[in-house]
Scaffold this motif. Structure first.
Motif, mmCIF file in Angstrom:
data_model
loop_
_atom_site.group_PDB
_atom_site.id
_atom_site.type_symbol
_atom_site.label_atom_id
_atom_site.label_comp_id
_atom_site.label_asym_id
_atom_site.label_seq_id
_atom_site.Cartn_x
_atom_site.Cartn_y
_atom_site.Cartn_z
ATOM 1 N N PRO A 4 40.177 46.397 44.930
ATOM 2 C CA PRO A 4 40.956 45.246 45.403
ATOM 3 C C PRO A 4 40.188 44.394 46.420
ATOM 4 O O PRO A 4 40.174 43.161 46.325
ATOM 5 N N LEU A 5 39.528 45.032 47.367
ATOM 6 C CA LEU A 5 38.745 44.314 48.367
ATOM 7 C C LEU A 5 37.573 43.597 47.709
ATOM 8 O O LEU A 5 37.289 42.435 48.008
ATOM 9 N N LEU A 6 36.905 44.262 46.803
ATOM 10 C CA LEU A 6 35.780 43.676 46.087
ATOM 11 C C LEU A 6 36.199 42.422 45.327
ATOM 12 O O LEU A 6 35.541 41.378 45.411
ATOM 13 N N ILE A 7 37.310 42.492 44.622
ATOM 14 C CA ILE A 7 37.786 41.354 43.833
ATOM 15 C C ILE A 7 38.166 40.188 44.734
ATOM 16 O O ILE A 7 37.758 39.047 44.495
ATOM 17 N N LYS A 8 38.927 40.460 45.764
ATOM 18 C CA LYS A 8 39.373 39.391 46.657
ATOM 19 C C LYS A 8 38.197 38.708 47.339
ATOM 20 O O LYS A 8 38.109 37.473 47.372
ATOM 21 N N GLN A 9 37.289 39.492 47.896
ATOM 22 C CA GLN A 9 36.166 38.901 48.606
ATOM 23 C C GLN A 9 35.241 38.150 47.658
ATOM 24 O O GLN A 9 34.697 37.108 48.013
ATOM 25 N N THR A 10 35.073 38.645 46.447
ATOM 26 C CA THR A 10 34.249 37.946 45.465
ATOM 27 C C THR A 10 34.878 36.611 45.112
ATOM 28 O O THR A 10 34.200 35.573 45.101
ATOM 29 N N SER A 43 40.146 46.558 34.830
ATOM 30 C CA SER A 43 39.309 47.345 33.928
ATOM 31 C C SER A 43 37.842 47.248 34.359
ATOM 32 O O SER A 43 37.426 46.263 34.977
ATOM 33 N N LEU A 44 37.074 48.253 34.016
ATOM 34 C CA LEU A 44 35.656 48.237 34.354
ATOM 35 C C LEU A 44 34.926 47.118 33.616
ATOM 36 O O LEU A 44 33.965 46.556 34.130
ATOM 37 N N ASP A 45 35.391 46.775 32.422
ATOM 38 C CA ASP A 45 34.796 45.647 31.698
ATOM 39 C C ASP A 45 34.984 44.354 32.477
ATOM 40 O O ASP A 45 34.071 43.538 32.580
ATOM 41 N N ALA A 46 36.174 44.165 33.038
ATOM 42 C CA ALA A 46 36.447 42.962 33.828
ATOM 43 C C ALA A 46 35.603 42.952 35.098
ATOM 44 O O ALA A 46 35.088 41.904 35.496
ATOM 45 N N VAL A 47 35.441 44.101 35.731
ATOM 46 C CA VAL A 47 34.611 44.178 36.931
ATOM 47 C C VAL A 47 33.167 43.838 36.578
ATOM 48 O O VAL A 47 32.502 43.080 37.296
ATOM 49 N N ASP A 48 32.680 44.358 35.459
ATOM 50 C CA ASP A 48 31.319 44.062 35.030
ATOM 51 C C ASP A 48 31.144 42.562 34.810
ATOM 52 O O ASP A 48 30.163 41.965 35.252
ATOM 53 N N TRP A 49 32.103 41.939 34.136
ATOM 54 C CA TRP A 49 32.031 40.505 33.900
ATOM 55 C C TRP A 49 32.059 39.748 35.227
ATOM 56 O O TRP A 49 31.302 38.804 35.417
ATOM 57 N N ILE A 70 27.542 41.100 45.138
ATOM 58 C CA ILE A 70 28.726 41.105 45.980
ATOM 59 C C ILE A 70 28.332 41.440 47.412
ATOM 60 O O ILE A 70 27.518 42.300 47.655
ATOM 61 N N VAL A 71 28.945 40.775 48.356
ATOM 62 C CA VAL A 71 28.758 41.097 49.765
ATOM 63 C C VAL A 71 30.116 41.448 50.326
ATOM 64 O O VAL A 71 30.998 40.604 50.409
ATOM 65 N N LEU A 72 30.312 42.683 50.676
ATOM 66 C CA LEU A 72 31.558 43.087 51.327
ATOM 67 C C LEU A 72 31.485 42.696 52.788
ATOM 68 O O LEU A 72 30.427 42.710 53.401
#
Length: 87
Positions: A4-10, A43-49, A70-72
């Motif tokens: 969740p943090l990775l997605i939001k910050q990205t 999904s891991l596919d979505a994260v990869d994309w 990505i920079v956290l």
């Protein structure tokens, strides 16, 4: 990994709203919100994309995140997310 943090910050580093991000992924804005709060698991596919897309937009990467574009944020929460991945 704290997805969740990775997605939001990205998304924020890409300068996109949840609505713009949702259109890019062909999902609803509610789905993006749920990914970012951890209500839905991405999904891991979505994260990869996502990682590939971020890298193509030249979002800076850091070694702690595997060089995947990505920079956290430097925070205790980010440190806990990285530590939580250790076996």
């Amino acid at each position: 990994m704290n997805w969740p943090l990775l997605i939001k910050q990205t998304r924020e580093r890409l300068g996109e709203t949840q609505e713009q991000f949702a259109k890019r992924f062909a999902v609803t804005t509610n789905t993006v919100s749920r990914w970012e709060t951890g209500t839905y698991q991405v999904s891991l596919d979505a994260v990869d994309w996502l990682l590939q897309y971020a890298e193509s937009r030249e979002v800076k990467c850091c070694p702690r995140c595997g060089g995947k574009g990505i920079v956290l944020e430097e925070s205790q929460e980010a440190d806990k997310a990285v530590e939580g991945d250790k076996p």
